[in-house]
Structure formats: C-alpha cells, structure tokens
Motif scaffolding. Structure first.
Motif, PDB file in Angstrom:
ATOM      1  N   GLY A   1      37.201  37.932 -39.986  1.00  0.00           N
ATOM      2  CA  GLY A   1      37.762  37.657 -38.812  1.00  0.00           C
ATOM      3  C   GLY A   1      38.535  38.695 -38.102  1.00  0.00           C
ATOM      4  N   ILE A   2      38.944  38.253 -36.930  1.00  0.00           N
ATOM      5  CA  ILE A   2      39.636  39.258 -36.110  1.00  0.00           C
ATOM      6  C   ILE A   2      40.931  38.581 -35.702  1.00  0.00           C
ATOM      7  N   ASP A   3      41.929  39.495 -34.966  1.00  0.00           N
ATOM      8  CA  ASP A   3      42.995  38.880 -34.410  1.00  0.00           C
ATOM      9  C   ASP A   3      44.031  38.384 -35.464  1.00  0.00           C
ATOM     10  N   GLY A   4      44.471  39.403 -35.969  1.00  0.00           N
ATOM     11  CA  GLY A   4      45.594  38.961 -36.839  1.00  0.00           C
ATOM     12  C   GLY A   4      46.750  38.802 -36.364  1.00  0.00           C
ATOM     13  N   PHE A   5      47.824  37.806 -36.815  1.00  0.00           N
ATOM     14  CA  PHE A   5      49.070  37.642 -36.377  1.00  0.00           C
ATOM     15  C   PHE A   5      49.987  37.216 -37.020  1.00  0.00           C
TER      16      PHE A   5
ATOM     17  N   TRP B   1      45.002  33.961 -37.958  1.00  0.00           N
ATOM     18  CA  TRP B   1      43.779  34.865 -37.475  1.00  0.00           C
ATOM     19  C   TRP B   1      42.674  34.102 -37.045  1.00  0.00           C
ATOM     20  N   GLY B   2      41.659  34.722 -36.298  1.00  0.00           N
ATOM     21  CA  GLY B   2      40.577  34.113 -35.639  1.00  0.00           C
ATOM     22  C   GLY B   2      40.708  32.957 -34.689  1.00  0.00           C
ATOM     23  N   GLY B   3      40.100  31.907 -34.774  1.00  0.00           N
ATOM     24  CA  GLY B   3      40.323  30.992 -33.801  1.00  0.00           C
ATOM     25  C   GLY B   3      41.403  29.846 -34.331  1.00  0.00           C
TER      26      GLY B   3
END
Length: 640
Positions: free
Chosen positions: A486-490, A502-504
């Motif tokens: 998945g994308i968009d790690g925080f 991450w993800g949604g």
C-alpha cells in the motif's frame, strides 16, 4: 473573503455532540516561477491537470465585488450600449411580486436606474405585465437595437426587439420560436445573422427578422474526435457530452466563436456553480473541450467590452457555499492563457475560501504530497514527491529542505537515493511517491516513510530511520525490505508509542525494534464505516482529541474536481471517527503539524485545476480552539 480554516472536533460525550474549531492567519510567500509540470500519461490528451488549471492569482489580486445589489437576482445578463453605458436584467428573486422582465441601466456600473418591467408587446403578452416572472431573460445589443430573449409563461422561447437608447419604450415580441425552452439567449454575428441558443447548448439560426427558426435545432458539444485516443473515465464523462447544462450564450472574438454555459459540478463537496467555455471556428463547431473558466461564476453572460476585452458576469446561486457572494452581480475580466484558452484574469479572486489567495513557498521545482515536521533541533524539515509524479528508479530519491521560520526554505539535498531497499524491482518501472518525514521525540531521531509505485505490480511503502538523529541522515531500512503493501505511510507518535498509518486508514503500533507491528493492524473509519480519505491519511492529537485527515476527490474527477482534505475526530485513536467533513479545500494529501509556538499548520500542494497554485509546496495555518465549545463554525467560515 474567508481568511481562516476551521477544524471542528465532533465526538460523543454523555450522548451530547461536542464541537471545537480552528482558524488561521495569513502566511508569507514567494512569487511563483512557473515550470511546466510532467503530464499524467492517463490524461495526456485530456482537459485535466495543468492544461485545464485556472490562473494563479496575482500578488495583489482582489476579490470580485458586486456592482449590483439593489435586489436579489439570478441568471444575470449584462450588455454594454454603444455609448459605453450598461443595461442589466435577470430573474428577480424573493420579491413577493412578479416583475415580468425588469430592466436597469447605469452609466458607470455604480448607480442604477430601474425602468420596471419591460413593455413587451406580442401575442399572449400584456405590455408591462407583472403577473408573470419570465425566467432567465437575456440581453443583446446590436448597434442601436436591444433584444430581450426570454421564455414566456408557457415555456416558449421568444425574442423581443426594441431600442437600446429607450429601455422604457416598447419591445415587439416574436411568435413562439421553440417550445419548452429555458435559458434563452440571442447571438448576433458580425454580419447580422441571428442565432437562438437555449438550455446548455442548443442552437438554431434565425430568419432575417428573428421571427422564426431558419433551420432545425442542433446541440453543441465538444468535438468527439478529441476523445479518440483518451476517452474520459469515471466521473469525467461530462467533458465529452456537453459544455454546460444551463445558460448557453455565445459571443465572437476575432475569428473564434466562444460558447459559455454553466453547471453545478459538486467540487469542494458543495454545489459549486461554475462557468465553462469552449471555442470553435463557426457557431456550430467543432468546439474545443470545455474549460472551467470562472469558478463559482454562475449562470451569467459573456461580454466584449469597449476596446475588445472580454469579461463574464459573476452571479452564482446561494447554494454555492464558496462563492464570494450570491444573487448579486459582479464582473470578472477574462484573459488568455499561453495556450490560447480563456480563463479568469489573475487580477481577481472568485472563490471565498481560506486557501484561495495563498501562495506557494517553494517554487524551484514541482512538489506533491508535502510533509513537514519540527525537529528536535528547532528547525522545520520538508520532503515531498518530486519530478512531477515521482522520480523514476534509479534517478533521484527523497530531497530535504530546512527552514527556521516556515517562510524561507533552504535546500539540503537528497537524503535517500534508492539504496539498500531489500527488494528486487526486476525490469519494472518504479516511481517514488509521498515521502513523509517525522521527528519522534521518544526515539530522539527522524523517521522517513516513502512509497514506490511499481508499474504492473502496485504500491509498497518503506520505513527508514536516521542513525544520527539528524534529518539529513544517514537513514537505514528498519525492516530489511518494504514495510507494508500500500501507499502513503505516516508515522504517528502517541503517548503509548509509535504507530504507522497508511493506505486509506490502516494503522498498527510499531514494535520496539521498529521492524514490524506489535499487535493487530486496524482500520480507522468514521461513524458510517467509511474511510475519512481514500489516500494521504495523517493524524494529530490536540487536547485529547484525535484529528484524522485524508485526501478525497469531489466533483468531476480530474477535469474539474477538487482534491480536498477531509477530516474526522475521535476521543480514541482507533475511533470510530466523526462523519468525515471537508477540511482544507484543495488541500488533499498534506500533513498537519505544530510549530514551536503551538500553532498548527497544514501543508498543501495544489493538485486540482482550481487550486490557487499547482504542484508546489505551501502552508495553511490552522488555529484549533477549545474542543468543548459548542456551535463553532465549520472550517472556512471565519472572515477578515
């Protein structure tokens, strides 16, 4: 104009809905240096992204202001007479009585004389009739003549002709031209040929005295050959089927015919009342793809002013919560972009939002998905997606900027360049997206998360840690390979440890080694079970309240939609969160953070065509108030 963003904390305590709020103040900026953005391959021949962006406002841009507010009015139609004076009509609203077709004149657009209902004479019409309100009348000045196009009380399109110098005189109405018509307008070409337009783009040529149609009607829409290679997808289909849905009007500019029409698109998660334009070499086409020319412009009219300048009336409905005003009339000058298309002038602001007049802070290169953190050394650090839509392996990587004051940013250089990732990409194209930098106080060091989109495989996210405690690294991979699919790690630091989002909305608590999760991975959702944003999630905690942010598209997807920051709140990290609501308009996929003085900020980059700038890093300040206060306005409601 709105100068503040509000984030309201909504959660249930003892069965009572408690709300809190946030506001913001202006932030300094640098002048933008334009750079051609990398095209999105999917939409390379599509009216989206930069090719359809509205203009970035000038530094001294001013909000459009109403020049007519004597009476609530919709569907405004403005025309300029040969002597330079003005004449106005429209649908009069909320007056308690009916006014036929009312006319006003002005020498300067400042003072207006009301001539009352036009004295229209014709079959079935009583001169000066006030027993009916003829909806959406429009005005056309052709030499000394003044024409009123309107739909009568039976729905018949008619044209009434009189003298521009005598608005109080008689107007002779034609017979019924088209049955069941709305939003009727008249275009008179340079050779005197008249064309009737109605609806969102129906047209028919008229006979010499405008008393009957001279041909069968046809519907104007973009040239379908423009979509041969890249057909619209999903919510983008309106760009193919029409220019707009209401208020069709036409003017001529040199050898080009400009068609205007309005549509309520649903940008900004509200009923945005927008004006679209398309152009053609003839009144029948072939027309260009439609372009969003005046956001929130409403259903008005196009004008060619003395000297040849072009303008559009600004007359949005009150349902448009981001319009500068409603049911009043303003004028928006138009300008041509370098590629020739028309759009609102850079001198004017047409959106009443807290981000509409802001400016980017880093313009040396394009940036998306910006992330800022305050380090333990007192400096602010910035990373983001670079090279348009991400550096392609093995080029580039993650670049770092540093600032002492959130206004001036110094480029530090690359802190990651595709090394030691523990993953074999084979021959696949890999793009580096959405880096996130975070100072973790408990570990006294920086963490760096970033995603890689592998063509044909999907996205994965890595987690790195600085071994020096410094933002510039060096960084090491915490897990030996990618951390999650998945994308968009925080990374998010809470009182009980470090979490990874991450993800949604997937979230898990990191173990002591930071190479995996301690316990189950959960999903953060709102009270309806929906993700707060489908990507770009982030978290902050303020006075025991968690604010979960996320990115979402609203309206026609990439053509005219907005990429907005949504948020929800909860007293528990794992939720459920309040029903998601709009946070920062145009602010999708940013990071909220606290500065040295306790002020909160949100990063944004401008991903949609109506953002105030495109693909550059900027900041939106957020002032979060007392979370126990009740009835505080939603984000964006505070004004200067």
């Amino acid at each position: 104009m709105r100068s503040s963003l509000y984030l309201a904390a909504s959660y249930l305590i003892a069965s009572c809905l408690i709300t809190g709020a946030a506001g913001l103040s202006p932030v300094g900026a640098q002048e933008q240096t334009f750079k051609k953005a990398v095209a999105d391959d999917i939409f390379s021949d599509h009216p989206s992204m930069d090719r359809n962006a509205v203009v970035m406002p000038d530094e001294d841009a001013q909000p459009v202001t109403p020049f007519f507010s004597e009476r609530p009015i919709g569907d405004a139609s403005l025309a300029q007479r040969e002597d330079g004076s003005w004449i106005l009509t429209g649908t009069t609203l909320r007056t308690g009585t009916r006014h036929g077709v009312e006319l006003w004149t002005s020498p300067d657009r400042q003072t207006w004389k009301n001539w009352g209902p036009a004295k229209i004479e014709g079959e079935g019409i009583v001169p000066g009739d006030v027993s009916e309100r003829y909806l959406a009348p429009s005005l056309t000045v052709a030499g000394p003549a003044l024409y009123i196009a309107f739909s009568d009380k039976t729905g018949c399109a008619r044209i009434a002709g009189g003298m521009a110098a005598a608005p109080g005189g008689a107007f002779a109405a034609s017979p019924c031209l088209v049955d069941g018509a709305s939003d009727v307008s008249l275009f008179v070409d340079d050779d005197g040929t008249g064309y009737l337009l109605w609806g969102g783009g129906s047209i028919a040529r008229l006979n010499e005295d405008f008393s009957a149609l001279a041909e069968a009607p046809r519907v104007l829409k973009p040239d379908q050959a423009l979509f041969a290679e890249h057909s619209p997808v999903g919510k983008d289909w309106p760009v193919r089927t029409h220019i707009g849905k209401t208020g069709a009007a036409m003017i001529r500019d040199g050898d080009r015919y400009i068609l205007a029409a309005s549509e309520v698109t649903g940008r900004l998660r509200t009923a945005t009342d927008d004006l679209f334009l398309a152009e053609a070499p003839t009144p029948y086409g072939p027309f260009t793809m439609r372009m969003l020319a005046v956001p929130h412009g409403g259903g008005g009219s196009l004008l060619k002013l003395a000297g040849g300048a072009l303008a559009a009336t600004y007359n949005p409905r009150c349902e448009d919560g981001f319009a500068m005003f409603c049911e009043q009339v303003g004028l928006v000058p138009l300008e041509r972009a370098p590629d020739g298309r028309l759009r609102q002038s850079a001198s004017v602001l047409t959106e009443d939002s807290a981000v509409a007049g802001r400016r980017p802070l880093v313009t040396s290169e394009t940036m998306r998905d910006p992330s800022v953190t305050l380090g333990g050394d007192g400096y602010y650090y910035l990373v983001g997606t670079l090279d348009g839509y991400g550096y392609h392996r093995p080029n580039g990587g993650v670049k770092l900027w540093r600032s002492a004051d959130l206004e001036t940013w110094e480029e530090v250089g690359f802190i990651f360049e595709w090394q030691d990732m523990g993953y074999d990409f084979g021959g696949n194209i890999a793009e580096l997206w959405a880096p996130e930098i975070k100072w973790v106080e408990g570990d006294k060091t920086f963490y760096l998360a970033f995603s890689v989109m592998e063509r044909g495989v999907g996205g994965k996210t890595w987690l790195y840690r600085s071994t020096s405690g410094k933002a510039e690294g060096p960084y090491v991979n915490t897990s030996g390979s990618y951390f999650v699919e998945g994308i968009d790690g925080f990374p998010f630091e809470d009182e009980d440890g470090l979490y990874f989002l991450w993800g949604g909305g997937s979230i898990g608590r990191l173990n002591a080694k930071r190479d995996g999760f301690d316990g189950a991975v959960r999903k953060l959702v709102d009270l309806d079970g929906d993700a707060v944003g489908y990507e770009g999630n982030g978290l902050i905690r303020v006075d025991g309240i968690y604010f979960l942010t996320g990115a979402e598209w609203h309206g026609p997807l990439r053509t005219h939609g907005t990429y907005d920051m949504m948020y929800g709140t909860s007293t528990s990290l794992f939720g459920p969160y309040s029903q998601r609501r709009l946070g920062a308009p145009h602010g999708g996929h940013g990071t909220a953070f606290r500065d040295r003085d306790g002020q909160f900020w949100y990063t944004m980059f401008g991903n949609d065509p109506t953002a105030p700038w495109r693909m550059h890093f900027g900041l939106v300040p957020i002032d979060i108030g007392d979370p126990t206060s009740i009835g505080v306005p939603r984000l964006g409601d505070a004004r200067h």
